[in-house]
Motif scaffolding. Structure first.
Motif, PDB file in Angstrom:
ATOM      1  N   HIS A  87     -72.276   1.027  30.935  1.00 29.16           N
ATOM      2  CA  HIS A  87     -73.130   0.975  29.739  1.00 29.16           C
ATOM      3  C   HIS A  87     -73.881   2.297  29.559  1.00 29.16           C
ATOM      4  O   HIS A  87     -74.002   2.806  28.438  1.00 29.16           O
ATOM      5  CB  HIS A  87     -74.123  -0.179  29.846  1.00 29.16           C
ATOM      6  N   PHE A  88     -74.352   2.840  30.665  1.00 34.42           N
ATOM      7  CA  PHE A  88     -75.132   4.076  30.591  1.00 34.42           C
ATOM      8  C   PHE A  88     -74.260   5.258  30.182  1.00 34.42           C
ATOM      9  O   PHE A  88     -74.577   5.980  29.229  1.00 34.42           O
ATOM     10  CB  PHE A  88     -75.798   4.363  31.940  1.00 34.42           C
ATOM     11  N   ILE A  89     -73.158   5.476  30.878  1.00 34.18           N
ATOM     12  CA  ILE A  89     -72.292   6.617  30.600  1.00 34.18           C
ATOM     13  C   ILE A  89     -71.657   6.506  29.220  1.00 34.18           C
ATOM     14  O   ILE A  89     -71.606   7.476  28.458  1.00 34.18           O
ATOM     15  CB  ILE A  89     -71.195   6.747  31.678  1.00 34.18           C
ATOM     16  N   TYR A  90     -71.197   5.302  28.852  1.00 31.00           N
ATOM     17  CA  TYR A  90     -70.583   5.116  27.546  1.00 31.00           C
ATOM     18  C   TYR A  90     -71.598   5.397  26.444  1.00 31.00           C
ATOM     19  O   TYR A  90     -71.316   6.117  25.482  1.00 31.00           O
ATOM     20  CB  TYR A  90     -70.047   3.690  27.412  1.00 31.00           C
ATOM     21  N   GLY A  91     -72.782   4.840  26.578  1.00 29.32           N
ATOM     22  CA  GLY A  91     -73.827   5.062  25.575  1.00 29.32           C
ATOM     23  C   GLY A  91     -74.227   6.517  25.484  1.00 29.32           C
ATOM     24  O   GLY A  91     -74.470   7.054  24.391  1.00 29.32           O
ATOM     25  N   LEU A  92     -74.261   7.192  26.624  1.00 31.35           N
ATOM     26  CA  LEU A  92     -74.644   8.602  26.653  1.00 31.35           C
ATOM     27  C   LEU A  92     -73.607   9.455  25.926  1.00 31.35           C
ATOM     28  O   LEU A  92     -73.950  10.319  25.117  1.00 31.35           O
ATOM     29  CB  LEU A  92     -74.781   9.060  28.105  1.00 31.35           C
ATOM     30  N   LYS A  93     -72.338   9.193  26.185  1.00 30.06           N
ATOM     31  CA  LYS A  93     -71.279   9.976  25.557  1.00 30.06           C
ATOM     32  C   LYS A  93     -71.154   9.659  24.069  1.00 30.06           C
ATOM     33  O   LYS A  93     -70.888  10.543  23.268  1.00 30.06           O
ATOM     34  CB  LYS A  93     -69.959   9.729  26.280  1.00 30.06           C
ATOM     35  N   GLU A  94     -71.356   8.385  23.716  1.00 26.36           N
ATOM     36  CA  GLU A  94     -71.300   8.011  22.310  1.00 26.36           C
ATOM     37  C   GLU A  94     -72.412   8.695  21.515  1.00 26.36           C
ATOM     38  O   GLU A  94     -72.221   9.090  20.375  1.00 26.36           O
ATOM     39  CB  GLU A  94     -71.432   6.482  22.171  1.00 26.36           C
ATOM     40  N   SER A  95     -73.564   8.862  22.125  1.00 24.41           N
ATOM     41  CA  SER A  95     -74.676   9.498  21.418  1.00 24.41           C
ATOM     42  C   SER A  95     -74.381  10.967  21.142  1.00 24.41           C
ATOM     43  O   SER A  95     -74.921  11.561  20.210  1.00 24.41           O
ATOM     44  CB  SER A  95     -75.967   9.370  22.235  1.00 24.41           C
ATOM     45  N   ASP A  96     -73.513  11.560  21.951  1.00 22.25           N
ATOM     46  CA  ASP A  96     -73.100  12.946  21.707  1.00 22.25           C
ATOM     47  C   ASP A  96     -72.094  13.025  20.555  1.00 22.25           C
ATOM     48  O   ASP A  96     -72.075  13.980  19.792  1.00 22.25           O
ATOM     49  CB  ASP A  96     -72.440  13.526  22.963  1.00 22.25           C
ATOM     50  N   ILE A  97     -71.268  11.961  20.447  1.00 20.87           N
ATOM     51  CA  ILE A  97     -70.211  11.988  19.442  1.00 20.87           C
ATOM     52  C   ILE A  97     -70.722  11.607  18.060  1.00 20.87           C
ATOM     53  O   ILE A  97     -70.465  12.268  17.065  1.00 20.87           O
ATOM     54  CB  ILE A  97     -69.085  11.020  19.859  1.00 20.87           C
ATOM     55  N   ASN A  98     -71.472  10.526  18.018  1.00 22.29           N
ATOM     56  CA  ASN A  98     -71.930  10.002  16.727  1.00 22.29           C
ATOM     57  C   ASN A  98     -73.438   9.863  16.701  1.00 22.29           C
ATOM     58  O   ASN A  98     -73.982   8.962  17.329  1.00 22.29           O
ATOM     59  CB  ASN A  98     -71.294   8.621  16.461  1.00 22.29           C
ATOM     60  N   GLU A  99     -74.105  10.741  16.041  1.00 22.94           N
ATOM     61  CA  GLU A  99     -75.552  10.647  15.854  1.00 22.94           C
ATOM     62  C   GLU A  99     -75.811   9.592  14.777  1.00 22.94           C
ATOM     63  O   GLU A  99     -75.312   9.699  13.653  1.00 22.94           O
ATOM     64  CB  GLU A  99     -76.131  11.982  15.417  1.00 22.94           C
ATOM     65  N   VAL A 100     -76.566   8.560  15.109  1.00 23.31           N
ATOM     66  CA  VAL A 100     -76.862   7.497  14.156  1.00 23.31           C
ATOM     67  C   VAL A 100     -77.961   7.969  13.224  1.00 23.31           C
ATOM     68  O   VAL A 100     -79.004   8.471  13.636  1.00 23.31           O
ATOM     69  CB  VAL A 100     -77.314   6.220  14.884  1.00 23.31           C
ATOM     70  N   GLU A 101     -77.730   7.804  11.920  1.00 26.72           N
ATOM     71  CA  GLU A 101     -78.724   8.194  10.930  1.00 26.72           C
ATOM     72  C   GLU A 101     -79.573   6.990  10.539  1.00 26.72           C
ATOM     73  O   GLU A 101     -79.052   5.891  10.349  1.00 26.72           O
ATOM     74  CB  GLU A 101     -78.041   8.776   9.688  1.00 26.72           C
TER      75      GLU A 101
END
Length: 218
Positions: free
Chosen positions: A203-217
């Motif tokens: 959960h931590f690593i996936y969430g961390l990498k996703e935050s790099d790919i897609n910045e939520v507006e």
């Protein structure tokens, strides 16, 4: 007959350095064991001395008092555990190994968790200062580079914030034990071992990498 001045004693106190080290270790171990069953405020100097089978006067002689003895306990736990983290940068999944090993620290030292929740959080005492220096301060230097290494994060600030989030995720279930057990019916076995560590890691690593790919507006 000549007296050997090297064998002088001082009011019954052990002169031998090895004997002193053994007695100090016994007192620290006694405090650690008592902390598993009692709160810090409930433990007396007499309790510690009785558990260690050592004269209570030795606590003041070696440590200056109960509080400094528990400071020494915190430092000894930290030194012992952080020595097991030294090889993490060479591991293929250092963040996972950190989660697993730090979880084991919390599992195998219930008294340490009691001390943290009862005497360290929201207080300013020598115990607080000892804990901050022995654990959070060291983790704050040690963990962000591991996250940068594994997740490929160049931003040091982001790595530090991520490290703080991770350590909070690891520690919170232990600090919030009553809430976890009574409101959520989650027992200790569900937050221990490889399965819990893997879930938390993913959960931590996936969430961390996703935050790099897609910045939520927002």
């Amino acid at each position: 007959m000549e007296l050997d001045t090297n064998k002088k004693s001082t009011r019954g106190r052990p002169v031998c350095e090895l004997k002193q080290a053994e007695q100090k270790a016994k007192l620290i171990l006694a405090a650690k064991l008592l902390l598993n069953d009692k709160s810090y405020s409930q433990i007396t100097i007499r309790d510690i001395a009785s558990e260690a089978n050592i004269n209570s006067a030795m606590i003041k002689y070696y440590f200056g008092g109960k509080e400094n003895l528990f400071v020494a306990l915190i430092q000894s736990i930290a030194d012992e555990q952080f020595s097991q983290f030294e090889d993490l940068p060479a591991q293929s999944k250092p963040v996972y190994q950190f989660i697993l090993r730090f979880g084991e620290v919390l599992q195998t030292h219930p008294g340490f968790v009691h001390l943290l929740s009862e005497e360290v959080l929201n207080k300013t005492t020598p115990l607080t200062e000892a804990f901050m220096a022995s654990f959070p301060a060291r983790v704050s230097k040690f963990l962000p580079p591991l996250i940068q290494q594994e997740a490929g994060i160049a931003d040091g600030v982001k790595a530090k914030l991520a490290a703080f989030q991770l350590i909070t995720l690891i520690v919170s279930p232990y600090i919030l034990k009553t809430l976890r057990q009574q409101a959520w019916q989650i027992d200790d076995t569900e937050i221990q071992g490889e399965r819990w560590a893997k879930d938390l890691y993913q959960h931590f690593i996936y969430g961390l990498k996703e935050s790099d790919i897609n910045e939520v507006e927002f």
